[in-house]
Design a protein around this motif. Sequence first.
Motif, short mmCIF file in Angstrom:
data_model
loop_
_atom_site.label_atom_id
_atom_site.label_comp_id
_atom_site.label_asym_id
_atom_site.label_seq_id
_atom_site.Cartn_x
_atom_site.Cartn_y
_atom_site.Cartn_z
N MET A 89 0.83 -1.21 0.00
CA MET A 89 0.00 0.00 0.00
C MET A 89 0.86 1.25 0.00
O MET A 89 0.49 2.27 -0.61
CB MET A 89 -0.94 -0.01 1.21
N GLN A 90 2.02 1.19 0.65
CA GLN A 90 2.94 2.34 0.64
C GLN A 90 3.49 2.59 -0.76
O GLN A 90 3.77 3.73 -1.13
CB GLN A 90 4.07 2.10 1.64
N SER A 129 -11.80 -0.67 -9.14
CA SER A 129 -11.56 -1.92 -9.85
C SER A 129 -10.22 -2.55 -9.53
O SER A 129 -9.99 -3.73 -9.84
CB SER A 129 -11.68 -1.70 -11.36
N LEU A 130 -9.31 -1.79 -8.90
CA LEU A 130 -7.98 -2.32 -8.62
C LEU A 130 -7.60 -2.26 -7.13
O LEU A 130 -7.26 -3.28 -6.53
CB LEU A 130 -6.93 -1.57 -9.44
N ILE A 131 -7.69 -1.08 -6.54
CA ILE A 131 -7.22 -0.92 -5.15
C ILE A 131 -8.13 -1.65 -4.18
O ILE A 131 -7.66 -2.37 -3.29
CB ILE A 131 -7.13 0.58 -4.78
N LEU A 167 -6.94 -2.24 5.95
CA LEU A 167 -7.32 -2.74 4.62
C LEU A 167 -8.83 -2.86 4.49
O LEU A 167 -9.40 -2.60 3.42
CB LEU A 167 -6.67 -4.10 4.38
N GLU A 168 -9.49 -3.24 5.58
CA GLU A 168 -10.94 -3.39 5.55
C GLU A 168 -11.65 -2.08 5.24
O GLU A 168 -12.71 -2.06 4.60
CB GLU A 168 -11.42 -3.95 6.88
N ILE A 204 -5.80 6.79 6.30
CA ILE A 204 -5.51 5.36 6.31
C ILE A 204 -4.01 5.11 6.26
O ILE A 204 -3.48 4.26 7.00
CB ILE A 204 -6.19 4.64 5.12
N MET A 205 -3.30 5.84 5.41
CA MET A 205 -1.86 5.64 5.30
C MET A 205 -1.14 6.06 6.57
O MET A 205 -0.11 5.48 6.93
CB MET A 205 -1.31 6.39 4.09
#
Length: 311
Positions: A89-90, A129-131, A167-168, A204-205
């Motif tokens: 994710m980073q 559609s991706l993340i 992530l949730e 989130i990050m």
Amino acid sequence: MFPLKIFTSSFLLYSVILYTNAKMGLIEQLDKLLQYSGWNNLNDLKFIHYYKKPHFIQHLEATPTRIKNYDYKVRVLTIYLGCTYAKVMQNLYPIIRNLIQDCQRKFYIKNDFINGCFSTKKLLNIISSLIVPLATLLKGAMNTLYLLRNKPWCNMKSYSYMVSFRLEKFENIFDHINKHIQSHYNIFAYHEVLKTVDNFFIYIMSEINNDTTQFCVFVPFDKNCLWNECIQEYKPSIDVYLPLLFLEFITKKIKNYIQTVITEKYFHLGFIFDPITEETTLATSEDLMELELEFKETDEYPLKPILIETL
């Protein structure tokens, strides 16, 4: 009285046998999981910290699992997996951050509302559609590994179930966006969307980075590496820079990276996705490992559409 003592002793002995057999079954399942090649190829970390002790993946793989340290080992492996996924994710975040800023520049500096609206929709489609599917798979892998434990994880702040909770939250990002949009029918809705998405990812990050500071010791890496790679590869066309083509290029670059992650850090670790239940499960010897995940590429609205309209 004597028969009662015999019954009690027999019951306790029977319970111990059942407990031991059940736990040995879990140990066997964990050891089989660690035989998948992906565990030996996790090279993003030097080690993790847990209970003020360093833990190395090579040692975890090589050390036989014992009943007395089984739950502890599951928790250490779950944290190790969480650190690995945090780095993923980073790596992706700088791309999302730069795309957000590019959309904002189109609106606020260039007054290019048409491309600004299109770029915002494309950004949302990338996230949808991706993340989001990636975050769902990674969270599922962590949950599946965590559920192998014999005892529940203690609710201790200092040793929390890191990253999975973060992530949730990605799964609910579009509900979060719609909740914070005051108007759905004018150009300012796009501004609100970009601001909400930006704040969401920043928050989130920040949480993910706090988790990694506590647990993870990474091999040094550049968090902007993936974004810089995109710029370098697209550089031959920079003189005839076309925003729409660049967005298509970025989308394919993200997709390729995510497919590599899913192959190497999901399938190769012994996890599979059940499309019927939409849950992650452990692979068995009968399973045919699918090493590629098909992502839909579409120019339509995201899977959970943002209710904004162009003028």
